[in-house]
Design a protein around this motif. Structure first.
Motif, mmCIF file in Angstrom:
data_model
loop_
_atom_site.group_PDB
_atom_site.id
_atom_site.type_symbol
_atom_site.label_atom_id
_atom_site.label_comp_id
_atom_site.label_asym_id
_atom_site.label_seq_id
_atom_site.Cartn_x
_atom_site.Cartn_y
_atom_site.Cartn_z
ATOM 1 N N TYR A 1 46.442 52.634 42.538
ATOM 2 C CA TYR A 1 45.508 53.757 42.408
ATOM 3 C C TYR A 1 44.169 53.194 41.938
ATOM 4 N N ILE A 2 43.211 53.131 42.860
ATOM 5 C CA ILE A 2 41.918 52.509 42.595
ATOM 6 C C ILE A 2 40.968 53.610 42.136
ATOM 7 N N VAL A 3 40.761 53.658 40.817
ATOM 8 C CA VAL A 3 39.999 54.739 40.193
ATOM 9 C C VAL A 3 38.513 54.365 40.190
ATOM 10 N N THR B 1 43.493 51.552 38.102
ATOM 11 C CA THR B 1 42.430 50.620 37.751
ATOM 12 C C THR B 1 41.498 51.108 36.649
ATOM 13 N N MET C 1 47.677 48.647 37.734
ATOM 14 C CA MET C 1 47.644 49.191 39.088
ATOM 15 C C MET C 1 46.958 50.557 39.126
ATOM 16 N N ARG D 1 37.565 46.427 40.500
ATOM 17 C CA ARG D 1 38.057 47.608 39.809
ATOM 18 C C ARG D 1 36.998 48.315 38.955
#
Lengths: 228, 234
Positions: A191-193, B133, B131, A110
């Motif tokens: 939601y991978i920011v 990140t 969730m 992350r």
């Protein structure tokens, strides 16, 4: 009494409001926001493996090794990646011994991108899920990394895992496994920011080949990070 | 009667709410699921149990279920509501020892109490990650895994959300001690999840009657939202 004709704006540049539509018996027609993103060209697809030849998984071709993912999707700063559907299918080999095992793992780092380059594996060119759009995916995608990944992904959390263990009555050598596959298609995706990385691994105590298909959104992070 | 064109707008979730134009494609109003909006707002949490290739052995003394020793405990404090979105478990099943051996998974809810003040001595403290990140820390839930000593207050099994069992029997004249099990996974991803209003507990277990034990991995996605969002509804 006044009737209201409800309208909403389109996504086209400078779009004006258009009438919303209904079915003849009065149901308002709606579309999912994620589907709208695909329609607007924010959805991407990548495939790992050739037509009938899978990628041998694992570190030295055997068990999973953190430095050797079979697929990495590197999400740069300013982009947010939304995994929609990741499928992995293994071609399980003959077993050598009881307790042989085979695994598939989907994880997220992350906090960082790996900075992997072509020498680290096979550069994949994601195709847009709206097929009239050519290249331009903001995420770097590589497959079949073989130990030279610039930064080893940190396993912040796992999204899905699959494991198979074998044991047979009698001789375990030359014995067939059952099928092994993993489909990660969450009803409510994460939601991978960016900067961040999604990594997919497979491998086994005996060499295991696999295929993968990944579909994901890559959207500007400003659509996400301004929310509270 | 007259007809008035009305262009739809709604207030955004941003710190300084603004009116946002609602959008359409080919006459279809574009909408998003309320649960997905909660994830976007930073209320979704992810937990995983087990290492890269090493799972957690289930059961009380490493074998059958013990209600006092879950493999996952999610303590939901008063004022918070937990909504389980996705709970996925994958087992590494062991050698069969005898016919009628079995392996099991179960997910339960104690709807009235949290369990314990965890010390980390007989369980592993888990730190849920958001969730979304870019958000770090701040989960209102207390989470532990791999409990190997009885927790202070045994959970009450108010409801079972999911159970999965595989039995074992060898039809041929052979020895069950050298026999192959199939893959044993289970995915709980309800279309309409329950809303577990704290104080309450969400627990997961796995185990077997076989002395070698049964180990598994687990990935959990859940929401933790203020209970006031719900309890004022009538």
């Amino acid at each position: 009494m006044t009737d209201a004709l409800v309208q909403a704006k389109g996504y086209a540049s400078g779009a004006t409001a258009s009438d919303l539509k209904a079915l003849p018996d009065g149901a308002l027609v709606v579309g999912d926001w994620l589907d709208a993103m695909i329609a607007r060209g924010f959805g991407w697809h990548t495939t790992v493996g050739a037509f009938s030849t899978g990628i041998v998984g694992g570190g030295a071709g055997t068990v999973m090794l953190a430095t050797d993912p079979e697929l990495v999707i590197e999400v740069p700063l300013g982009q947010t990646m939304v995994p929609l559907r990741i499928g992995v299918q293994l071609e399980l080999p003959l077993t050598n011994a009881d307790d042989d095992e085979s695994e598939i793992l989907i994880t997220v780092d992350r906090t960082q991108v790996g900075g992997s380059v072509a020498a680290d594996g096979t550069v994949e060119i994601p195709l847009n899920m709206r097929t009239d759009i050519g290249s331009g995916c903001p995420c770097d995608v590589l497959s079949a990394l073989t130990g030279a990944a610039a930064i080893t992904p940190t396993r912040s959390f796992d999204l899905a895992h699959r494991t198979s263990v074998v044991d047979v009555q009698g001789s375990s050598t030359s014995t067939l496994w059952t099928e092994s596959h993993l489909l990660y298609e969450p009803k409510h995706p994460i939601y991978i920011v960016g900067p961040a990385t999604l990594a997919v691994y497979w491998g086994g105590t005996v060499a295991t080949s696999g295929f993968a298909q990944a579909e994901f959104l890559s959207i500007p992070s400003s659509l996400v990070t301004e929310l509270v | 009667m007259t007809t008035v064109d009305t262009q739809l707008q709604a207030t955004s979730y941003t710190p300084d709410p603004v009116l946002a134009d609602l959008r359409e494609i080919d006459g279809a109003l574009i909408t998003d699921d309320w649960i997905d909006a909660q994830i976007l707002r930073g209320r979704g949490w992810q937990i995983n149990i087990g290492d890269l290739t090493t799972p957690i052995r289930g059961g009380g003394a490493g074998t059958v279920f013990d209600e006092d020793q879950p493999e996952l405990i999610v303590d939901i404090p008063k004022g918070t509501t937990c909504i389980p979105l996705r709970m996925h478990m994958q087992g590494e099943v062991v050698l069969g020892a005898a016919d009628d051996d079995f392996c099991e998974y179960i997910i339960t809810v104690d709807r009235t109490a949290i369990n314990d003040a965890f010390s980390g001595s007989t369980e592993t403290i888990e730190v849920p990650l958001n969730m979304r990140t870019d958000i770090i820390g701040g989960c209102p839930l207390t989470v532990a895994s791999a409990v190997t000593g009885n927790i202070t207050a045994a959970p009450t099994r108010s409801m079972e959300l999911m159970r999965h069992v595989v039995g074992f029997d060898v039809a041929i004249a052979g020895t069950p001690t050298e026999t192959f099990w199939q893959n044993f996974d289970v995915l709980y991803e309800p279309k309409t999840p329950p809303m577990i209003v704290g104080p309450a507990t969400l627990n997961a277990y796995w185990g077997t009657n076989i002395s070698g034990g049964f180990s598994a991995f687990m990935q959990v996605s859940l929401l933790a939202i203020p209970s006031e969002t719900l309890v004022e509804l009538a």
